[in-house]
Write a protein that holds these residues in place. Sequence first.
Motif, PDB file in Angstrom:
ATOM      1  N   THR A  33     -11.673 -10.808  70.134  1.00 17.25           N
ATOM      2  CA  THR A  33     -12.643  -9.720  69.897  1.00 17.25           C
ATOM      3  C   THR A  33     -13.973 -10.321  69.235  1.00 17.25           C
ATOM      4  O   THR A  33     -14.971  -9.888  69.705  1.00 17.25           O
ATOM      5  CB  THR A  33     -11.883  -9.068  68.582  1.00 17.25           C
ATOM      6  N   THR A  50     -16.210  -6.038  81.390  1.00 17.21           N
ATOM      7  CA  THR A  50     -15.165  -6.195  80.361  1.00 17.21           C
ATOM      8  C   THR A  50     -15.342  -7.500  79.862  1.00 17.21           C
ATOM      9  O   THR A  50     -14.971  -8.324  80.566  1.00 17.21           O
ATOM     10  CB  THR A  50     -13.779  -5.527  80.741  1.00 17.21           C
ATOM     11  N   ARG A  89     -11.915  -1.902  76.729  1.00 13.35           N
ATOM     12  CA  ARG A  89     -12.726  -0.900  75.713  1.00 13.35           C
ATOM     13  C   ARG A  89     -12.313   0.491  76.374  1.00 13.35           C
ATOM     14  O   ARG A  89     -11.643   0.507  77.587  1.00 13.35           O
ATOM     15  CB  ARG A  89     -13.977  -1.054  75.744  1.00 13.35           C
ATOM     16  N   SER A 158     -10.071  -0.359  71.429  1.00 13.59           N
ATOM     17  CA  SER A 158      -9.985  -1.567  71.978  1.00 13.59           C
ATOM     18  C   SER A 158      -8.571  -2.191  72.113  1.00 13.59           C
ATOM     19  O   SER A 158      -7.792  -1.811  71.556  1.00 13.59           O
ATOM     20  CB  SER A 158     -10.741  -2.762  71.405  1.00 13.59           C
TER      21      SER A 158
END
Length: 188
Positions: A33, A50, A89, A158
């Motif tokens: 992350t 992404t 996402r 997420s």
Amino acid sequence: MTSHPEVFDRRGYTVLRGVLPAGQLAMLQAYATHYAKEGNVITDRLVPGTPAGYAHPCMERVLLQLVPTIEAGSGRKVFPTYSYFRVYRRGDVLPPHKDRPSCEISFSLCLGYTGATDWPLRLQTVDGPEAASLAPGDGVLYKGIEMTHWREPFEGESAVQVFLHYVDQNGPCTEWRFDKREGLRLRA
């Protein structure tokens, strides 16, 4: 009771539950992350834009750590090839595809998600499409070069997945050991 290797051989995939401890999962999810928030994006033809990462040392260590788990689940001796993670996402879609030769035996491991309960990996089996739902720490072990697999649009905020790829030591793809690199990238 049917064993994982029997299911893997017959159906082309099996689900392995709870393969990593919670603390390690949290660390890996936080790492991926953070990587994504830093704007690190590599070109990815399947899910363009992404955030993704190829062969990061912490993920390569997991690739190596899980060799015994993969061997037990598949019933095969394996060579590790490479690790790859994505931070999906809302709205991301993984289109139907089969993997390249270094992904003969693949393991899609859920590191965690926010804003959703899960995001199943869909696989085309001999009996038709099936969905494998995963909690954090669960993974789908599947025949990556044989099975078409995909994900529908993601409805959460997420989802962090790491893909760990291997080849059968006695199979046709052994030249892809370490993804044709000299070895795994275990140090930054």
